[in-house]
Structure formats: C-alpha cells, structure tokens
Design an enzyme around this catalytic site. Structure first.
Site, short mmCIF file in Angstrom:
data_model
loop_
_atom_site.label_atom_id
_atom_site.label_comp_id
_atom_site.label_asym_id
_atom_site.label_seq_id
_atom_site.Cartn_x
_atom_site.Cartn_y
_atom_site.Cartn_z
CE LYS A 1 -1.64 -1.86 3.58
NZ LYS A 1 -2.50 -1.96 5.07
N GLY B 1 -7.03 3.33 10.56
CA GLY B 1 -7.78 2.32 10.34
C GLY B 1 -7.90 2.10 8.67
CB THR B 2 -6.31 3.75 5.97
OG1 THR B 2 -5.07 3.73 6.50
CG2 THR B 2 -7.11 5.10 5.90
N GLY B 3 -5.83 0.92 6.74
CA GLY B 3 -5.35 -0.42 6.39
C GLY B 3 -6.28 -1.63 6.63
CB CYS B 4 -8.19 -2.29 9.59
SG CYS B 4 -7.06 -2.04 11.15
CB THR C 1 -5.47 8.12 7.37
OG1 THR C 1 -4.21 8.50 8.33
CG2 THR C 1 -5.55 9.04 6.27
N1 LIG Z 1 -4.19 10.25 2.24
C1 LIG Z 1 -4.87 9.42 1.34
N2 LIG Z 1 -5.60 9.51 0.38
C2 LIG Z 1 -5.87 8.79 -0.40
N3 LIG Z 1 -5.53 7.51 -0.29
C3 LIG Z 1 -4.85 6.95 0.74
C4 LIG Z 1 -4.55 8.14 1.94
N4 LIG Z 1 -3.68 7.44 2.75
C5 LIG Z 1 -3.60 5.90 2.57
N5 LIG Z 1 -4.50 5.82 1.42
C6 LIG Z 1 -5.04 4.60 0.86
O1 LIG Z 1 -5.45 3.76 1.77
C7 LIG Z 1 -5.04 2.42 1.84
C8 LIG Z 1 -4.30 2.05 3.11
O2 LIG Z 1 -3.06 2.24 2.85
P1 LIG Z 1 -1.98 2.75 4.03
O3 LIG Z 1 -2.57 3.93 4.67
O4 LIG Z 1 -0.63 2.69 3.50
O5 LIG Z 1 -2.04 1.27 5.12
P2 LIG Z 1 -1.87 1.33 6.62
O6 LIG Z 1 -3.21 2.09 7.13
O7 LIG Z 1 -1.78 0.01 6.83
O8 LIG Z 1 -0.72 2.46 6.90
C9 LIG Z 1 -4.42 2.28 0.52
O9 LIG Z 1 -5.00 1.89 -0.56
C10 LIG Z 1 -3.62 3.76 0.41
O10 LIG Z 1 -3.10 4.03 -0.81
C1 LIG Z 2 -6.71 -3.61 16.95
C2 LIG Z 2 -5.92 -2.63 15.86
N1 LIG Z 2 -5.68 -3.30 14.65
C3 LIG Z 2 -5.16 -2.56 13.78
C4 LIG Z 2 -4.75 -1.28 13.87
C5 LIG Z 2 -4.14 -0.26 12.94
O1 LIG Z 2 -4.76 0.65 12.65
P1 LIG Z 2 -4.26 2.03 12.37
O2 LIG Z 2 -3.38 2.41 13.49
O3 LIG Z 2 -5.17 3.10 11.99
O4 LIG Z 2 -3.24 1.80 11.21
P2 LIG Z 2 -3.82 1.39 9.91
O5 LIG Z 2 -5.29 0.52 9.87
O6 LIG Z 2 -4.00 2.72 9.11
O7 LIG Z 2 -2.69 0.57 9.44
C6 LIG Z 2 -5.17 -0.70 15.36
N2 LIG Z 2 -5.02 0.72 15.70
N3 LIG Z 2 -5.96 -1.40 16.36
#
Ligand SMILES: Nc1ncnc2c1ncn2[C@@H]1O[C@H](COP(=O)(O)OP(=O)(O)O)[C@@H](O)[C@H]1O
Ligand SMILES: Cc1ncc(COP(=O)(O)OP(=O)(O)O)c(N)n1
Length: 271
Positions: free
Chosen positions: A176, A209-212, A207
């Site tokens: 990602k 929980g975006t990854g979740c 953002t």
């Molecule tokens: N500011 C943003 N604007 C648009 N898309 C985003 C933004 N931040 C993250 N994404 C997208 O959200 C999804 C989660 O990515 P990311 O945030 O890198 O994961 P994580 O939450 O695990 O760190 C991916 O598709 C990423 O491209």
């Molecule tokens: C229980 C739990 N699982 C996953 C996360 C990670 O969420 P976050 O901190 O927002 O990071 P991304 O989902 O954006 O990678 C959490 N905080 N808690």
C-alpha cells in the site's frame, strides 16, 4: 439455508470504532457480506493512540475459531493484529486445513506509532501465515519489516513484492502506498504480473484504520468469489471514498467513513 456469503475477521479491538474488528465488521456489512469475528487482543485505544492492550490466550483464540468455523458460513478470512507467535501458530494451525481465501493484513504498528505485536511475531508471520495467504497487504514500513530491506525506491517496492510472494509463499501481495508522497498508489503482484491501483491523495489527518478497512474490503469481495484483481479494485474504491468523505470525529487521527462507498454508489455522488 440461504446463499449468504460470510467473512471472518481475526484481529484486535478498537473501542473508537475506526480500526480492528470494529472497522472490519462495518466494512463487511457495507459490502453486503455477513461479518464474523474472533478477537485476539482487547485494545484500549482511540484517535489519539493506544492506552493499553490485553492479549487473549492462544488456546481461547482457538476456541473462538472452532465456535465460528464449526457452525457458520465462512467464505473468506482476514487476519489483522496478531500480537505474538503463539497466537499466530494457533491461528495458522486452524486455518491450514480449511483452505479458505485468506487476506493477511500484517499489522505491526498503529498510526499513533504504538507497537501492536512483539518481535517474535514477525518470524512466525513469515513462517506460518504468509504461506497460507491468498493476499498480504503490508504498508511500506510493514513490507520493509517483513523483507528486512528498506523500501526507498520504486524498484525496492517491486523487489519487496517479488520477495514476499516467491520467498515467503503468499499467493499475492499489495504494497500500500499511503506512506508515499504524491498520489496514493498501491502495487499489486500475483507472482506473474504487476498492477498499480492509484487514487488522488486526500489532504486529511483522518486515516485511522485505513489499512484495516482496505484489507476487510478485499476479504469481503473474496468471500463473494471475486478475483483478486476485482477484489483489490473494489477495495481501492471503497477506501478512497472512506478517506475522501471523512467524518472528522475524534481529537486525533480520526476514522474513515465506512458508508461513503455505498452512499456514493447509490446516489452517484456523496450527499
Ligand atoms: N491520504 C490518502 N489519500 C488517499 N488514499 C490514501 C491516503 N492514505 C492512505 N491511502 C490509501 O489507503 C489504503 C491504506 O493504505 P495505508 O494507509 O498505507 O495502509 P496502513 O493504514 O496499513 O498504513 C491504500 O489504498 C492507500 O493508498
Ligand atoms: C486492533 C487494531 N488493529 C489495527 C490497528 C491499526 O490501525 P491504524 O492504527 O489506523 O493503522 P492502519 O490501519 O491505518 O494501518 C489498530 N490501531 N488497532
């Protein structure tokens, strides 16, 4: 029995509702998949960070898994926060014979910077879980931790994707791009071809929980029998809408908007 598609999330909790099990179940529901959940750790957290964590015993996680998979229609599984190697081994042992589509979100550190798993879990993730994964969804730091290499350049990301599939055994990977500059571009690799999925980068702090949410959307689509390419494409649209139409709640990094996708789809524009 009706033809209900079900998705199971195996993850930690987030009482603020933006990440973990709570985000997964919301996402499954929005994508019209029956959501189920097995809790690994109970986390006291909100948009400002993690205050405390209580891990459940691996044996009790196994009891939860047996309760669900012995009774309910599970068509795809997602793993999120799994804090230690004992948990990972117990989960992998249960999932291995089921041969269900599995999306592994290799959660390691929360957006707040708080560690969510211990260092031994990383090796167990590589040895036990990745070989079972249909797709693994690391962000840039997680891909670096999994491969033991920094991901500075685009070439590094392509190399990391190949290593995760060919060396660690996951059927596919999407690295990602949320931690990059410029457009939000994710790199997908299925062992044969690469594909990028790109959206504008929305200028927002919210953002959490975006990854979740993204991994849960992939899992819901796999539960419906969609191809990997279709599942990642829907998940990208889902998470982009969820970020763009942020709810602006919480005093820190707020959650995404889990109903934005359906709202936009139903009305042609978000209203
Ligand atoms: N500011 C943003 N604007 C648009 N898309 C985003 C933004 N931040 C993250 N994404 C997208 O959200 C999804 C989660 O990515 P990311 O945030 O890198 O994961 P994580 O939450 O695990 O760190 C991916 O598709 C990423 O491209
Ligand atoms: C229980 C739990 N699982 C996953 C996360 C990670 O969420 P976050 O901190 O927002 O990071 P991304 O989902 O954006 O990678 C959490 N905080 N808690």
């Amino acid at each position: 029995m009706r033809n209900v598609k079900g998705a199971l999330s195996i993850a930690g909790t987030d009482p603020s509702g933006g990440a973990g099990i709570q985000a997964d179940l919301k996402t499954f529901q929005e994508l019209e998949v029956y959501g189920m959940s097995v809790i690994t750790s109970v986390v006291a957290q909100n948009t400002l960070g993690v205050k405390g964590i209580r891990h459940l015993e691996a044996s009790f996680i196994k009891e939860q898994l047996e309760s669900v998979t012995n009774d309910m229609p599970v068509h795809a599984v997602k793993t999120g926060m799994i804090a230690n190697s004992e948990m990972i081994e117990a989960i992998a042992e249960h999932l291995r014979p089921l041969t269900l589509p599995l999306c592994v979100d290799p959660v390691m550190i929360a957006q707040s910077g708080d560690a969510l798993v211990d260092h031994k879990a990383l090796q167990a993730m590589r040895d036990e879980l990745l070989p079972l994964a249909t797709i693994v969804t690391p962000n840039i730091p997680e891909a670096a931790a999994l491969t033991g290499r920094s991901l500075e350049s685009e070439e590094d990301r392509y190399d990391a994707a190949k290593r995760i599939v060919h060396d660690f055994g996951s059927s596919s990977v999407v690295i990602k791009g949320g931690h990059l500059d410029g457009e939000a571009t994710d790199l997908f690799y299925d062992g044969d071809t690469f594909k990028t999925f790109t959206s504008p980068r929305f200028d927002t702090l919210h953002t959490h929980g975006t990854g979740c949410t993204y991994a849960a959307a992939i899992t819901a689509e796999l539960a419906k029998g969609k191809s990997l390419n279709e599942a990642v494409s829907v998940a990208k649209t889902f998470i982009s809408a969820a970020i763009e139409h942020t709810l602006e709640i919480g005093h820190g990094q707020g959650p995404t908007n889990h109903w934005a996708y359906q709202n936009t789809k139903r009305k042609g524009e978000y209203v």
